[in-house]
Every structure is written in structure tokens, then in C-alpha cells.
Scaffold this active site. Sequence first.
Site, short mmCIF file in Angstrom:
data_model
loop_
_atom_site.label_atom_id
_atom_site.label_comp_id
_atom_site.label_asym_id
_atom_site.label_seq_id
_atom_site.Cartn_x
_atom_site.Cartn_y
_atom_site.Cartn_z
N ALA A 26 57.56 -6.21 0.74
CA ALA A 26 58.45 -6.73 -0.32
C ALA A 26 58.50 -8.26 -0.28
CB ALA A 26 59.85 -6.15 -0.15
N THR A 130 66.95 -3.22 12.68
CA THR A 130 67.23 -2.60 13.98
C THR A 130 67.80 -1.22 13.73
OG1 THR A 130 68.75 -2.57 15.87
CG2 THR A 130 69.41 -3.94 14.04
N ASP A 132 69.93 0.19 15.45
CA ASP A 132 71.30 0.30 15.99
C ASP A 132 72.41 0.11 14.95
OD1 ASP A 132 70.33 0.80 18.50
OD2 ASP A 132 70.47 -1.27 19.18
N ARG A 167 74.01 27.73 25.99
CA ARG A 167 74.00 26.57 26.89
C ARG A 167 74.78 25.38 26.35
NH1 ARG A 167 67.65 27.04 28.60
NH2 ARG A 167 68.05 28.19 30.52
O1 F6P Z 1 66.24 -1.21 18.88
C1 F6P Z 1 67.46 -1.28 19.57
C2 F6P Z 1 67.36 -0.46 20.80
O2 F6P Z 1 66.89 0.76 20.35
C3 F6P Z 1 68.57 -0.20 21.66
O3 F6P Z 1 69.45 0.78 21.22
C4 F6P Z 1 67.93 0.12 22.97
O4 F6P Z 1 68.75 -0.07 24.05
C5 F6P Z 1 66.79 -0.85 23.01
O5 F6P Z 1 66.41 -1.03 21.67
C6 F6P Z 1 65.65 -0.43 23.85
O6 F6P Z 1 64.53 -1.20 23.51
P1 F6P Z 1 63.25 -1.46 24.39
O7 F6P Z 1 62.87 -0.18 25.01
O8 F6P Z 1 62.25 -1.96 23.41
O9 F6P Z 1 63.63 -2.51 25.38
#
Ligand code: F6P
Length: 327
Positions: A26, A130, A132, A167
Amino acid sequence: MTKKIKKIGIITSGGDAPGMNACIRAITRSAIYKGLEVFGFKRGYNGLIENDFIPLQSNSVSNIIQRGGTILKTARSDEFRTIEGRKKAFKNLQKNNIDALVAIGGDGTFTGASVFIKEFNFPIIGIPGTIDNDLFGTDYTIGYDTALNTVVQAVDKIRDTASSHGRLFVIEVMGKDAGFIALRSGIATGAEAVLIPETPTYIDHLLRKLNRDYQHHKPSSIIIVAEGDDFGGAYKVAEAVKEKHPFFDIRVTVLGHIQRGGSPSAFDRVLASQMGAGAVDYLLQGKKDVMVGFMNRTTVLTPFNKAIKHHKEINPNLLKLVDILSI
Ligand code: F6P
């Protein structure tokens, strides 16, 4: 006066997220549409430091909207944390006549960008990529919806086997500092409990609830634990339950990086497309040091320092809903 923007760079930085490619596409196409040239730098800020880039034409981004990962690769750059590294990056940007940069990533990416802008007065605009969903200034980050759906599909499958065997499963999902994935996937899969970093975990409360469920002959139980929960992760929770209630047949599943891959959902593709095109428009309007977010069905800007420092709150009603709906 601000310099007229004719050539822009793109980086993807930090943890990858499904939809980053849709966003690169984009940005590239809307920039070309507006008469700009586009360069893609490889492996986040490392590409700027090492002058490793590819020119992006319209056809360079064909057939990538549906692909997970990032064609530009990504990294967390240690060298960019140093002034020497940032000087090298600035020199290379100058050498290639790049006038502005679009950085797709999370809070680490924006922290670096903000420092760089102050040191070199170089325009950078950010796009939240991200899984998250933990950035202030946007309802959704690119990749979150896809990751959430990946988790829901996985937990549904685990529920099948959990209920066949009677379980209890403790399932760990990503979220070092944030419980957005855990909370929404918990609601979507009918989890019996959700543990997240934003709230303290009262293990006795959980143990009482599980015991109640057992007495009521619940055929299976699912506990979703965000990796950053203060009790210490899924294995610790499973141990505590086993110690107090040895009659439970417990299994642990850590979903891990499966959550970061895969073809982006329709929602993430559209979000990434709108944010990418928006970023180009905002840059041409002279905006910098800001993140493009998406709220109330439109793009909005938040200064980097706010997006990084302010904490995006979880919705406490959703946490309560997990309890109400799992009686
Ligand atoms: O992308 C964010 C995230 O998924 C976090 O939730 C997680 O702790 C981290 O990345 C782990 O990233 P990496 O394995 O790349 O260090």
C-alpha cells in the site's frame, strides 16, 4: 522550510506481523501514484546502517498482499541504539537522496525513530505492526486480528481433544506485556479462565473456580495464559493446579510463534492498506514523529512519545465476561 518529498524509504522492524506485506504494498503503490520513488531497506534499521535496499516498483509488490512475514525482512537492531549506528544510517539516507521514511513496527521501532528524528531532523512516520495490539493511539495494530484468529482455531482444536478426554488444558499465548490476544481469544473460545499481565493473578481464586467446575462435572476446562502473566506462564499455572487438585488430568500447550505467521485476515489486509496509504498522505502533508493509528473507522495520528509511553488499557468488562460466561 521542509524539503519537498520525492523519494521515501520503508522498513519493517521488530517482531514480524501478518499484514506487513500488505502495508508495504500500500505504501509503495500509493507513493508511486503520487509521483514518488520508493526504496525498501532490509532487516529494519540494520538495512539503513548497512545501506542494504531494493528499489520498489509497482510490480515489486505484486502478489504479496496475502503473504505472511515481510518481504523486507525484519530485525531488532542493536547498532541503531548507538549514535555511531544512527550516524551511518543518516549518511546512507542522504547518499541515496531519501527524503522521508515509513517505519512499520512496534514501540521499540518508534523509540528508535523518535531519537533519530530529534538528532537529524529527518522525517519518519510510523505504522503499528505487531500482533500484541499494545500500542496507544490505535484500536488495532496490523497482525493482531490474524494472530487472534490463529489462536482461536488452535484452541477450538484443543477443546475437541480436551472434552473427549475430560482434561484441563493450560494454553500459553503471546503477549509479553499485554493481554489483548489472551483476553479476546478467551472470550471467543469460551475459556474457563484468562490470565493476563495487566491484572494480578489470584491463584486461589482460580483454584476455587476450577474445583467448582469439577464438582459440576464440566467435561473440560481451558485456561488461557498470556506469556507475560505475573504467575510465570502456563507450566507454573499447571503445577499449581496439579498440586492443589491432583485429580485433574492436565496438559499444557504453548502456542508460540505459530501466532506470528500465516496469511493475513481480510481485516488486517484492509487495515494495512488504509494505514499504508494514509502514511504517504500524512508525510506529504509534512507530518513526522507520529504514528498512524486507526480509531472510529478512520486514520488518526498520535505523537511517537505518546504512542510509546501511554499504556493502552484492556477492557475490564471483557475480563468479567470471561467469568460470567464460563459458569
Ligand atoms: O511480536 C510481539 C511478540 O510476539 C511478543 O508477544 C513476544 O514476547 C515477542 O514478540 C517474542 O518475539 P521474538 O521471539 O521475536 O523475540
